[in-house]
Scaffold this active site. Structure first.
Site, short mmCIF file in Angstrom:
data_model
loop_
_atom_site.label_atom_id
_atom_site.label_comp_id
_atom_site.label_asym_id
_atom_site.label_seq_id
_atom_site.Cartn_x
_atom_site.Cartn_y
_atom_site.Cartn_z
N SER B 159 0.84 -1.20 0.00
CA SER B 159 0.00 0.00 0.00
C SER B 159 0.88 1.26 0.00
O SER B 159 1.74 1.39 -0.88
CB SER B 159 -0.95 -0.05 1.19
N ARG B 229 -11.51 6.14 10.33
CA ARG B 229 -11.01 4.77 10.41
C ARG B 229 -12.09 3.75 10.04
O ARG B 229 -11.81 2.77 9.35
CB ARG B 229 -10.50 4.50 11.82
N ASP B 322 -8.94 -6.91 -4.14
CA ASP B 322 -8.57 -5.60 -3.60
C ASP B 322 -9.24 -4.52 -4.43
O ASP B 322 -8.91 -4.32 -5.60
CB ASP B 322 -7.05 -5.44 -3.64
N HIS B 355 -7.95 -5.56 0.12
CA HIS B 355 -6.70 -4.83 0.32
C HIS B 355 -5.91 -5.37 1.51
O HIS B 355 -4.67 -5.43 1.47
CB HIS B 355 -7.01 -3.35 0.50
N ASP B 356 -6.59 -5.72 2.56
CA ASP B 356 -5.93 -6.22 3.77
C ASP B 356 -5.09 -7.47 3.52
O ASP B 356 -4.27 -7.84 4.37
CB ASP B 356 -6.97 -6.55 4.84
#
Lengths: 380, 380
Positions: B159, B229, B322, B355-356
């Site tokens: 990222s 967040r 992602d 994405h994680d």
């Protein structure tokens, strides 16, 4: 500049308001709670024919209102679905009688959580009862009774409006011939709920929310509501539409880098967040998004029993770039209906614009609707 | 319960801090602004070999820190990339010397906007200069000089960390052999910027933000930071991962419907939003997201001139689910590198987690990294 009176416009219209339930004869909700008085804001376009067989009910989406077509006196912008409704348009007001009403729980003339609670003299706030989609239907059926209409040719809605069209068809299939469900869902995903949860958090954690009594306290959870709206707008457009509209274009040619509005896309979001404050209410946002979270009609055993006895014809439409309610959501609806041998026409339309496409005048989309409505009228 | 000392763990580690730039010998940023003093927090794992040829630099993502592996004294949770770094792991600390440092602009030991401004004695706040990815590289090269390392075997990042790895390879290709760029981007889309813009708005519109001087004012923009967040977490997971993890499960079996935490997914987001407040700073969130918005190295003519003269080998990885930095982002990087005849290995990995995934121990992902690092060491 004005398009009043031009071909295709229903012209100048006004919103009417009618009290459909009173304190002594209240609305009974699915939850068992009662509510009264209940006022409903609505508009109509076109003329009801002699045998009352040409009525079409429009169900608006989360932040819509009764003003679907034409122009309010002095306004330069028409109603939100004006591209669909008018003389010669897919919902041709020379042939159809179109009714549009603000939702229960809304903030544009119909009773909602910011309306006055007769017991306290201030806004209901969080004392307003929780709603379900079926409650919207109950109120709109009362409106139809007031208008002397006991059967609809069609109920039409996009997004949350499509949920209402679906619920109506399941609960009262003998009262409508067609249900048109566009860019909608019978059951939100965890991701859908997550976006709404963050939006609600932004509103309720705003110190000016005052536990829902902001009007009485003279405050406004404007920050939270605008954050909610900005975030929602990201989900209404496809990623490609964002790229096409804004790309990485700077907002100002000579701007200094900082934390303000550096990129054009930031200006767009800022405008959406700010403009929304003038027309929408934070409590309505909470109530109506929660209705969507819980909507899951097919989870009820017997949900389709009535419509199997009185088959409604369905048109289900999705857009290929809609990632808020993707085609998979529409296909789930189609599978439930088809497995009960109900007549369903399904089409996935191509559009670059994501969820918002249901509000736009895409030619293939409008041609599909026009053909469907024409056929519905012929068959009526 | 504790895994200290078990095979695969680097064991107990501590974060070190070193002052790399001073008031009199300041850091000169890309923008021309200067900054001093600058402290940098870092950790190392494994042993630098005799010819100093086994050093690998880890670049963390937006909210990471220097603590990538092992356990801080007394802690039960290891560093954020512990599944990758340790004896026998893909970044095998029996063979590699691994360095991890907190970013400039961060809030975990390295100087950032909430550090004390020597001119005022309070936090820099919005007087902290705007940063670019190349500034991160400058600071980390100074750290390497401090450690006596003049060439890296590899720079690795996911990222935002991948952006740094890419920038490092373009600016100082003679100082590294390999750049590993995972789930990253060379240029954010309008949608990417939009999500960050709403997050920043939530922080800056929080009345407790106090124009960045919340520490001095004794306030905290906790609401805004937690909203930021929560929203970001939606983008870190795939829609399918949300469905698999939470579906529409209720949080409590006997809960009354309302506007609290009704669904399990709401509890997850609430936890993510709250836990984040204990470890992250609102100003760092503003500064580091803005760095990402502006990152666009290939837009500079000549960006690839140096690396063409000193070719770096690249491993570029993406994950098929992602949607924050889709495979298309990685392919854009690959196309730029390949069109300059640079050696690039690209792989799109399958993963359900969006994405994680770059933080998770997916077997195919880790096997790819292990094979790549093994080969890099053999070729060194």
């Amino acid at each position: 500049m004005t398009t009043h009176g031009e071909p295709g416009s229903v012209g100048v219209v006004a919103t009417s308001t009618v009290r459909l339930f009173s304190d002594s004869d209240p609305l009974v909700l699915v939850s068992g709670a009662t509510l009264g008085p209940v006022d409903v804001a609505y508009e109509t376009y076109g003329t009801l024919n002699a045998d009352r067989s040409n009525a079409v009910f429009i169900c608006h989406a989360l932040t819509g209102d009764a003003h679907a077509a034409g122009f309010h006196e002095g306004a330069t912008r028409p109603g939100w679905w004006d591209n669909l409704i008018g003389p010669g348009k897919p919902l041709d007001t020379d042939r159809f009688f179109v009714i549009s009403a603000n939702l229960l729980g809304g903030c544009q003339g119909t009773t909602g959580p910011s309306s006055e609670n007769p017991e306290t003299g201030t806004a209901y706030g969080l004392d307003f009862p929780l709603l379900e989609v079926a409650d919207f239907v109950t109120v709109h059926r009362a409106l139809l009774a007031h208008l002397g209409i006991d059967r609809l040719l069609a109920v039409v809605g996009g997004s949350l409006g499509g949920m209402q069209a679906l619920q109506w068809s399941l609960d009262h299939p003998d009262e409508l011939a067609h249900a048109v469900v566009v860019a909608s869902s019978s059951r939100l995903t965890a991701q859908n709920i997550a976006f709404s949860a963050v939006a609600r958090r932004a509103i309720m954690a705003d110190r000016q929310f005052k536990n829902g009594q902001y009007a009485a306290e003279g405050t406004s959870p404007a920050v939270g509501l605008s954050i909610a709206r900005m975030m929602a707008h990201i989900t209404y457009l496809s990623e490609d539409a964002f790229t096409e509209k804004f790309g990485r274009a700077p907002q100002f040619e000579t701007s200094r880098r900082g934390f303000g509005i550096d990129f054009a896309v930031e200006s767009y979001l800022d405008h959406q967040g700010t403009a929304f404050l003038e027309r929408f209410d934070a409590l309505s946002y909470l109530y109506l998004t929660r209705v969507m979270d819980y909507f899951d009609p097919f989870s009820n055993a017997g949900a389709l029993d009535r419509v199997r006895e009185h088959p409604v014809r369905y048109l289900v439409l999705s857009f290929d770039t809609d990632w808020r309610f993707s085609t998979e959501h529409s296909l789930r609806i189609v599978r439930h209906l088809e497995s009960n041998r109900l007549p369903v026409t399904f089409r996935e339309l191509k559009s670059a614009y994501g969820h918002d496409s249901f509000l736009l005048a895409d030619p293939a989309y409008h041609a599909t609707l026009k053909a469907y409505f024409d056929r519905a009228l012929e068959d009526a």
